[in-house]
Design a protein around this motif. Sequence first.
Motif, PDB file in Angstrom:
ATOM      1  N   GLN A   1       4.099  -3.582   3.538  1.00  0.00           N
ATOM      2  CA  GLN A   1       4.287  -2.312   2.836  1.00  0.00           C
ATOM      3  C   GLN A   1       4.237  -2.534   1.325  1.00  0.00           C
ATOM      4  OE1 GLN A   1       7.699  -0.022   4.065  1.00  0.00           O
ATOM      5  NE2 GLN A   1       7.437  -0.540   6.232  1.00  0.00           N
ATOM      6  N   MET A   2       3.708  -1.535   0.634  1.00  0.00           N
ATOM      7  CA  MET A   2       3.692  -1.593  -0.821  1.00  0.00           C
ATOM      8  C   MET A   2       3.760  -0.175  -1.373  1.00  0.00           C
ATOM      9  SD  MET A   2      -0.351  -2.534  -1.534  1.00  0.00           S
ATOM     10  CE  MET A   2      -0.088  -2.644  -3.310  1.00  0.00           C
ATOM     11  N   SER A   3       4.090  -0.077  -2.646  1.00  0.00           N
ATOM     12  CA  SER A   3       4.195   1.217  -3.306  1.00  0.00           C
ATOM     13  C   SER A   3       3.124   1.335  -4.378  1.00  0.00           C
ATOM     14  CB  SER A   3       5.579   1.391  -3.951  1.00  0.00           C
ATOM     15  OG  SER A   3       6.591   1.352  -2.961  1.00  0.00           O
ATOM     16  N   TYR A   4       2.759   2.581  -4.653  1.00  0.00           N
ATOM     17  CA  TYR A   4       1.756   2.856  -5.687  1.00  0.00           C
ATOM     18  C   TYR A   4       2.271   4.002  -6.533  1.00  0.00           C
ATOM     19  CZ  TYR A   4      -2.708   4.285  -7.774  1.00  0.00           C
ATOM     20  OH  TYR A   4      -3.713   4.623  -8.651  1.00  0.00           O
TER      21      TYR A   4
ATOM     22  N   ALA B   1      -4.773   6.773  -4.323  1.00  0.00           N
ATOM     23  CA  ALA B   1      -4.554   5.551  -3.553  1.00  0.00           C
ATOM     24  C   ALA B   1      -5.498   5.492  -2.359  1.00  0.00           C
ATOM     25  CB  ALA B   1      -3.103   5.502  -3.074  1.00  0.00           C
ATOM     26  N   ALA B   2      -5.669   6.604  -1.667  1.00  0.00           N
ATOM     27  CA  ALA B   2      -6.547   6.647  -0.499  1.00  0.00           C
ATOM     28  C   ALA B   2      -7.995   6.380  -0.886  1.00  0.00           C
ATOM     29  CB  ALA B   2      -6.424   7.996   0.193  1.00  0.00           C
ATOM     30  N   ALA B   3      -8.436   6.977  -1.975  1.00  0.00           N
ATOM     31  CA  ALA B   3      -9.820   6.798  -2.409  1.00  0.00           C
ATOM     32  C   ALA B   3     -10.092   5.344  -2.788  1.00  0.00           C
ATOM     33  CB  ALA B   3     -10.118   7.717  -3.590  1.00  0.00           C
ATOM     34  N   LEU B   4      -9.161   4.730  -3.483  1.00  0.00           N
ATOM     35  CA  LEU B   4      -9.340   3.343  -3.915  1.00  0.00           C
ATOM     36  C   LEU B   4      -9.336   2.377  -2.726  1.00  0.00           C
ATOM     37  CD1 LEU B   4      -7.035   3.342  -7.087  1.00  0.00           C
ATOM     38  CD2 LEU B   4      -9.548   3.298  -7.032  1.00  0.00           C
ATOM     39  N   LEU B   5      -8.438   2.603  -1.774  1.00  0.00           N
ATOM     40  CA  LEU B   5      -8.348   1.706  -0.618  1.00  0.00           C
ATOM     41  C   LEU B   5      -9.501   1.936   0.355  1.00  0.00           C
ATOM     42  CD1 LEU B   5      -4.501   1.761  -0.022  1.00  0.00           C
ATOM     43  CD2 LEU B   5      -5.872  -0.067  -1.032  1.00  0.00           C
ATOM     44  N   LYS B   6      -9.951   3.149   0.462  1.00  0.00           N
ATOM     45  CA  LYS B   6     -11.105   3.442   1.312  1.00  0.00           C
ATOM     46  C   LYS B   6     -12.323   2.674   0.832  1.00  0.00           C
ATOM     47  CE  LYS B   6     -14.005   7.303   2.901  1.00  0.00           C
ATOM     48  NZ  LYS B   6     -15.277   6.703   2.477  1.00  0.00           N
TER      49      LYS B   6
ATOM     50  N   ILE C   1       2.442   2.858   1.021  1.00  0.00           N
ATOM     51  CA  ILE C   1       1.285   2.338   1.756  1.00  0.00           C
ATOM     52  C   ILE C   1       1.751   1.309   2.771  1.00  0.00           C
ATOM     53  CG2 ILE C   1      -0.936   1.167   1.554  1.00  0.00           C
ATOM     54  CD1 ILE C   1      -0.868   2.092  -1.455  1.00  0.00           C
ATOM     55  N   VAL C   2       1.289   1.447   4.003  1.00  0.00           N
ATOM     56  CA  VAL C   2       1.629   0.498   5.063  1.00  0.00           C
ATOM     57  C   VAL C   2       0.331  -0.045   5.660  1.00  0.00           C
ATOM     58  CG1 VAL C   2       2.773   0.124   7.275  1.00  0.00           C
ATOM     59  CG2 VAL C   2       3.759   1.732   5.611  1.00  0.00           C
ATOM     60  N   PHE C   3       0.175  -1.355   5.594  1.00  0.00           N
ATOM     61  CA  PHE C   3      -0.963  -2.028   6.211  1.00  0.00           C
ATOM     62  C   PHE C   3      -0.510  -2.637   7.535  1.00  0.00           C
ATOM     63  CE2 PHE C   3      -1.839  -2.376   1.617  1.00  0.00           C
ATOM     64  CZ  PHE C   3      -3.096  -1.769   1.572  1.00  0.00           C
TER      65      PHE C   3
ATOM     66  N   LYS D   1      -6.581  -8.012  -1.978  1.00  0.00           N
ATOM     67  CA  LYS D   1      -7.633  -7.017  -2.249  1.00  0.00           C
ATOM     68  C   LYS D   1      -7.008  -5.663  -2.593  1.00  0.00           C
ATOM     69  CE  LYS D   1     -11.625  -6.966  -0.264  1.00  0.00           C
ATOM     70  NZ  LYS D   1     -12.812  -6.841   0.635  1.00  0.00           N
ATOM     71  N   ALA D   2      -5.953  -5.286  -1.902  1.00  0.00           N
ATOM     72  CA  ALA D   2      -5.282  -4.013  -2.166  1.00  0.00           C
ATOM     73  C   ALA D   2      -4.691  -3.995  -3.574  1.00  0.00           C
ATOM     74  CB  ALA D   2      -4.196  -3.762  -1.114  1.00  0.00           C
ATOM     75  N   ALA D   3      -4.077  -5.102  -3.963  1.00  0.00           N
ATOM     76  CA  ALA D   3      -3.472  -5.192  -5.294  1.00  0.00           C
ATOM     77  C   ALA D   3      -4.541  -5.038  -6.372  1.00  0.00           C
ATOM     78  CB  ALA D   3      -2.750  -6.522  -5.432  1.00  0.00           C
ATOM     79  N   ARG D   4      -5.684  -5.656  -6.176  1.00  0.00           N
ATOM     80  CA  ARG D   4      -6.775  -5.540  -7.164  1.00  0.00           C
ATOM     81  C   ARG D   4      -7.294  -4.097  -7.202  1.00  0.00           C
ATOM     82  NH1 ARG D   4      -8.416 -10.458  -4.797  1.00  0.00           N
ATOM     83  NH2 ARG D   4     -10.040  -9.372  -3.599  1.00  0.00           N
ATOM     84  N   ALA D   5      -7.465  -3.501  -6.020  1.00  0.00           N
ATOM     85  CA  ALA D   5      -8.004  -2.135  -5.965  1.00  0.00           C
ATOM     86  C   ALA D   5      -7.082  -1.129  -6.643  1.00  0.00           C
ATOM     87  CB  ALA D   5      -8.246  -1.745  -4.511  1.00  0.00           C
ATOM     88  N   LEU D   6      -5.780  -1.307  -6.464  1.00  0.00           N
ATOM     89  CA  LEU D   6      -4.813  -0.371  -7.012  1.00  0.00           C
ATOM     90  C   LEU D   6      -4.331  -0.747  -8.401  1.00  0.00           C
ATOM     91  CD1 LEU D   6      -2.650   0.175  -3.774  1.00  0.00           C
ATOM     92  CD2 LEU D   6      -4.434   1.682  -4.702  1.00  0.00           C
ATOM     93  N   GLY D   7      -4.685  -1.947  -8.838  1.00  0.00           N
ATOM     94  CA  GLY D   7      -4.273  -2.392 -10.156  1.00  0.00           C
ATOM     95  C   GLY D   7      -2.795  -2.644 -10.272  1.00  0.00           C
ATOM     96  N   VAL D   8      -2.190  -3.185  -9.208  1.00  0.00           N
ATOM     97  CA  VAL D   8      -0.740  -3.461  -9.247  1.00  0.00           C
ATOM     98  C   VAL D   8      -0.485  -4.957  -9.106  1.00  0.00           C
ATOM     99  CG1 VAL D   8      -0.202  -1.220  -8.267  1.00  0.00           C
ATOM    100  CG2 VAL D   8      -0.562  -3.142  -6.725  1.00  0.00           C
TER     101      VAL D   8
END
Length: 208
Positions: free
Chosen positions: A97-100, A107-112, A175-177, A201-208
Amino acid sequence: MNYRMMAATAALFALAGCAGKDHLIYGGVCVTCFNNPVTGEPANYDPKDLPPGAMPTVSASLTSAANADARDCGDYDCKTGQVIMRSPKTVGRTEYQMSYSGNVDTAAALLKEAFGYLTPEEAVGQYGNMAGRMMFHNGYNAWSATPGVSYTMKGPIYNCNLKTSITRSAKGAKIVFSLSKSSGDKPSPTVEEAMKTVRAKAARALGV
């Protein structure tokens, strides 16, 4: 069954086999899985009609009425001769789990984009109507969206199956993976190893 049909059946047996259980398959149906419950003799074919050597000797466990419920017909139902559809077994699962801080739609657009998720419409556009629709009937792909509230995306990745759930929270988005591996997937990488890649990859996409 006439000789021509039996010859065709025997040819199919030679090409495809019958799950290694000494049966003949024709049109996807086990034609030798039916035996007389009293005599144990084949009920739907005559061994004498087969070309010499076309049919191996059927074991006693398959011809004995006493063992009818214990017969192993491989991937075929001993009573109906139909192919048994088995769902893959889950052999590994992990979650992260992570927060954005941004909104749920961003968030959905970036992860998609990061994980290459497809909507049903996009799948049809890329792979055609039949193949695209089938992708969402095999359990490996899923998509649902309520803009501003929640998104669920699912698809194969890293020899695993990744489900991403994104929901609105007081501070942005939660966000839950969920990563799982089935018995039919390649063993490498493990779900733990794959999740490390997903997290990065999620961290890079969301910039966190």
